[in-house]
Design a protein around this motif. Sequence first.
Motif, PDB file in Angstrom:
ATOM      1  N   MET A  58    -108.196  53.832  -7.178  1.00  0.00           N
ATOM      2  CA  MET A  58    -108.542  54.800  -8.213  1.00  0.00           C
ATOM      3  C   MET A  58    -108.656  56.174  -7.579  1.00  0.00           C
ATOM      4  N   LEU A  59    -108.363  57.182  -8.374  1.00  0.00           N
ATOM      5  CA  LEU A  59    -108.525  58.574  -7.970  1.00  0.00           C
ATOM      6  C   LEU A  59    -109.515  59.183  -8.947  1.00  0.00           C
ATOM      7  N   LEU A  60    -110.647  59.665  -8.434  1.00  0.00           N
ATOM      8  CA  LEU A  60    -111.753  60.067  -9.293  1.00  0.00           C
ATOM      9  C   LEU A  60    -112.230  61.477  -8.958  1.00  0.00           C
ATOM     10  N   GLY A  61    -112.600  62.225 -10.000  1.00  0.00           N
ATOM     11  CA  GLY A  61    -113.316  63.475  -9.800  1.00  0.00           C
ATOM     12  C   GLY A  61    -114.776  63.193  -9.492  1.00  0.00           C
ATOM     13  N   ARG A  62    -115.496  64.236  -9.108  1.00  0.00           N
ATOM     14  CA  ARG A  62    -116.886  64.043  -8.670  1.00  0.00           C
ATOM     15  C   ARG A  62    -117.751  63.405  -9.739  1.00  0.00           C
ATOM     16  N   HIS A  89    -109.891  50.501  -3.697  1.00  0.00           N
ATOM     17  CA  HIS A  89    -110.116  51.731  -2.943  1.00  0.00           C
ATOM     18  C   HIS A  89    -110.322  52.877  -3.921  1.00  0.00           C
ATOM     19  N   LYS A  90    -111.257  53.768  -3.580  1.00  0.00           N
ATOM     20  CA  LYS A  90    -111.544  54.929  -4.408  1.00  0.00           C
ATOM     21  C   LYS A  90    -111.265  56.195  -3.596  1.00  0.00           C
ATOM     22  N   TYR A  91    -110.385  57.054  -4.112  1.00  0.00           N
ATOM     23  CA  TYR A  91    -110.167  58.372  -3.534  1.00  0.00           C
ATOM     24  C   TYR A  91    -110.923  59.370  -4.409  1.00  0.00           C
ATOM     25  N   VAL A  92    -111.716  60.225  -3.777  1.00  0.00           N
ATOM     26  CA  VAL A  92    -112.604  61.107  -4.528  1.00  0.00           C
ATOM     27  C   VAL A  92    -112.242  62.562  -4.265  1.00  0.00           C
ATOM     28  N   GLN A 103    -118.693  51.506  -1.806  1.00  0.00           N
ATOM     29  CA  GLN A 103    -117.761  50.642  -1.080  1.00  0.00           C
ATOM     30  C   GLN A 103    -116.310  51.086  -1.253  1.00  0.00           C
ATOM     31  N   ASN A 104    -115.587  51.184  -0.129  1.00  0.00           N
ATOM     32  CA  ASN A 104    -114.146  51.486  -0.126  1.00  0.00           C
ATOM     33  C   ASN A 104    -113.813  52.844  -0.742  1.00  0.00           C
ATOM     34  N   SER A 105    -114.670  53.850  -0.508  1.00  0.00           N
ATOM     35  CA  SER A 105    -114.422  55.190  -1.028  1.00  0.00           C
ATOM     36  C   SER A 105    -114.028  56.136   0.096  1.00  0.00           C
ATOM     37  N   THR A 106    -113.101  57.050  -0.221  1.00  0.00           N
ATOM     38  CA  THR A 106    -112.647  58.061   0.729  1.00  0.00           C
ATOM     39  C   THR A 106    -112.698  59.426   0.055  1.00  0.00           C
ATOM     40  N   LEU A 107    -113.349  60.386   0.698  1.00  0.00           N
ATOM     41  CA  LEU A 107    -113.412  61.746   0.181  1.00  0.00           C
ATOM     42  C   LEU A 107    -112.168  62.495   0.635  1.00  0.00           C
ATOM     43  N   LEU A 108    -111.383  62.975  -0.332  1.00  0.00           N
ATOM     44  CA  LEU A 108    -110.171  63.705   0.010  1.00  0.00           C
ATOM     45  C   LEU A 108    -110.517  65.089   0.550  1.00  0.00           C
ATOM     46  N   ASP A 123     -98.428  54.577   2.066  1.00  0.00           N
ATOM     47  CA  ASP A 123     -98.289  53.146   1.802  1.00  0.00           C
ATOM     48  C   ASP A 123     -99.369  52.680   0.827  1.00  0.00           C
ATOM     49  N   GLY A 124     -99.015  51.736  -0.013  1.00  0.00           N
ATOM     50  CA  GLY A 124     -99.996  51.174  -0.927  1.00  0.00           C
ATOM     51  C   GLY A 124     -99.459  51.059  -2.331  1.00  0.00           C
ATOM     52  N   GLY A 125    -100.319  50.529  -3.214  1.00  0.00           N
ATOM     53  CA  GLY A 125     -99.941  50.351  -4.606  1.00  0.00           C
ATOM     54  C   GLY A 125    -100.221  51.595  -5.429  1.00  0.00           C
ATOM     55  N   ASN A 126    -100.062  51.448  -6.724  1.00  0.00           N
ATOM     56  CA  ASN A 126    -100.245  52.574  -7.628  1.00  0.00           C
ATOM     57  C   ASN A 126    -101.714  52.966  -7.733  1.00  0.00           C
ATOM     58  N   ILE A 127    -101.957  54.180  -8.224  1.00  0.00           N
ATOM     59  CA  ILE A 127    -103.298  54.769  -8.238  1.00  0.00           C
ATOM     60  C   ILE A 127    -103.635  55.187  -9.665  1.00  0.00           C
ATOM     61  N   ASN A 128    -104.801  54.751 -10.146  1.00  0.00           N
ATOM     62  CA  ASN A 128    -105.257  55.099 -11.485  1.00  0.00           C
ATOM     63  C   ASN A 128    -106.240  56.264 -11.436  1.00  0.00           C
ATOM     64  N   VAL A 129    -105.987  57.288 -12.226  1.00  0.00           N
ATOM     65  CA  VAL A 129    -106.971  58.343 -12.463  1.00  0.00           C
ATOM     66  C   VAL A 129    -107.769  57.917 -13.686  1.00  0.00           C
TER      67      VAL A 129
END
Length: 204
Positions: A58-62, A89-92, A103-108, A123-129
């Motif tokens: 997932m790709l998430l805003g704050r 995985h969470k990209y923030v 758990q499994n979060s990364t701050l961009l 590399d990896g699968g698709n990402i949901n916003v």
Amino acid sequence: MRKITVCTFLTLDGVMQAPGGPDEDAESGFEHGGWQKPVADDEVGTAIAGWYEHSDAMLLGRKTYEIFASYWPTADPSNPFTDRMNSMHKYVASRTLTSVEWQNSTLLEGDIVDAVAKLKVSDGGNINVVGSGDLAQTLMRHGLVDEYRLTIHPVIIGTGKRLFADGAIPTALEPVSVSTTKGGTIVGVYRPNGKPSYDSYQAD
């Protein structure tokens, strides 16, 4: 290339703010939080589960990140979404957070447009916003959204944040699949398809 999919719950008049509860997001005096549950049904839940079948992040805003991070780590483990939300995985994207503990979060880091462009070719699968309206609008403006997965619910709110707000880039959409649940919710999957075309019904 990884696909960026915007996954959003909308009212019939396009509001995406605070679908999950009264206290979720009261910014700008919003008084209609929690509007989704009364107009959802089992088919909506099945559709939402399908959003995650071919995505591994997932790709998430704050704001959305903080809402999720305060709920999902202690959510009912019998809820089929609990393990999935915690394990993905969470990209923030945030200008103010200095760390992310869920758990499994990364701050961009750095410019979010550059960071997401790099994610798309990693590399990896698709990402949901998910939610994250401001972030989604930034990605739309820069042509980084590959697909929209929307549930459009039979309720009109009248005020609140909208996914396609004033200033949205005019975009033609290719419908991938569109259906209506027994409760009247439209479940639509759409892909950007260039600029809109224009014509007239007037006779030549």
